[in-house]
Design a protein around this motif. Sequence first.
Motif, short mmCIF file in Angstrom:
data_model
loop_
_atom_site.label_atom_id
_atom_site.label_comp_id
_atom_site.label_asym_id
_atom_site.label_seq_id
_atom_site.Cartn_x
_atom_site.Cartn_y
_atom_site.Cartn_z
N ALA A 175 -24.67 -42.57 13.62
CA ALA A 175 -24.30 -42.07 12.47
C ALA A 175 -24.72 -40.33 12.51
N LEU A 177 -21.14 -39.37 13.37
CA LEU A 177 -20.57 -39.56 12.15
C LEU A 177 -20.85 -37.65 11.14
N LYS A 178 -22.16 -37.79 11.03
CA LYS A 178 -22.40 -36.42 10.22
C LYS A 178 -21.76 -35.44 10.59
N THR A 220 -16.99 -39.20 5.78
CA THR A 220 -18.01 -39.33 5.29
C THR A 220 -17.81 -41.14 4.45
N LEU A 250 -19.64 -42.88 7.95
CA LEU A 250 -20.90 -42.87 7.68
C LEU A 250 -21.88 -43.53 6.86
N THR A 257 -24.38 -46.65 7.89
CA THR A 257 -25.64 -47.51 7.51
C THR A 257 -25.42 -48.07 6.73
#
Length: 296
Positions: free
Chosen positions: A4, A7-8, A48, A51, A55
């Motif tokens: 994650a 990806l951020k 986006t 991500l 999650t």
Amino acid sequence: MQVASYLKLSVAVAVATIALKAGAWWLTGSVGLLSDALESLVNLAGATFALMMVTLAAQPADDEHPYGHHKAEYFSSGFEGVLILVASLAILWAAVERWINPQPLEQLGLGLGLSIVATVLNGGLAWAMLKKAREARSMALEGDARHLFTDVWTSVGVVVGLAAVQFTGLLWLDPLIAIAVALNILREAVGLLRRSAAGLMDHALEPDIQQRIEATLNEFAHSAIRFDHVTTRRAGARRFVDLHMHMPPSWSLGRAAALRANVEQALMSAVPGLRATIQLLPMDVEAVTPDAEDPT
């Protein structure tokens, strides 16, 4: 760093590269740089969504999803494949229009400089993301990393081509570059969509992983023990194997269960992330699976 987090970081880099490439296009008026900027916009949307899916995939199993949410990652790579496909068609449209109506390019030096900075950012991030994707077996992260690599090669092609325009004065090279870029990312889109479909269709594990499973089972097999009906599948980062283990009918349930536990532990040690389901059967019993029945 977790999947994650990569990806951020990809989202942040996508915003930065969009600004750099849009600035390069605004300065030069190049349709090649416009195509490059459009692909970075797709990078932002793809990262986006990836991500969000990562999650979701990390959530534990529940009553409605007893096997977990691992397949959510395939939706991410499929979505990104569709975005790349749409971007390639948009680039082709803009390139053909510019081919018909060529326009002079301005401030190529500064524009190319901005594009090169954006390319270096994308290249470094893509390399790190792909390495992490292989370690974590994350389809979402792999899809985003491969998209970034496509963007890198796109940018390299645009820079080389526009440098040729600057030295030769041949304006038709600009739309030609854009067309080549579009065809390249179209190829990447098809590849991503194919891999996503394979995952959603419960594709078998990779041949080398299957060989590792077979070698582990052979360590336990002998005249009193045999294995059959071995099937494998993959769901995101999770790997599954189902099989039958046959043993002498005189064995107690406790002895059989103890051996099964040893086999499961050996399989999980040989293949990280593997979940094994082993059905115990007497040696003289052959189970009939639904897939083996005659549908007629």
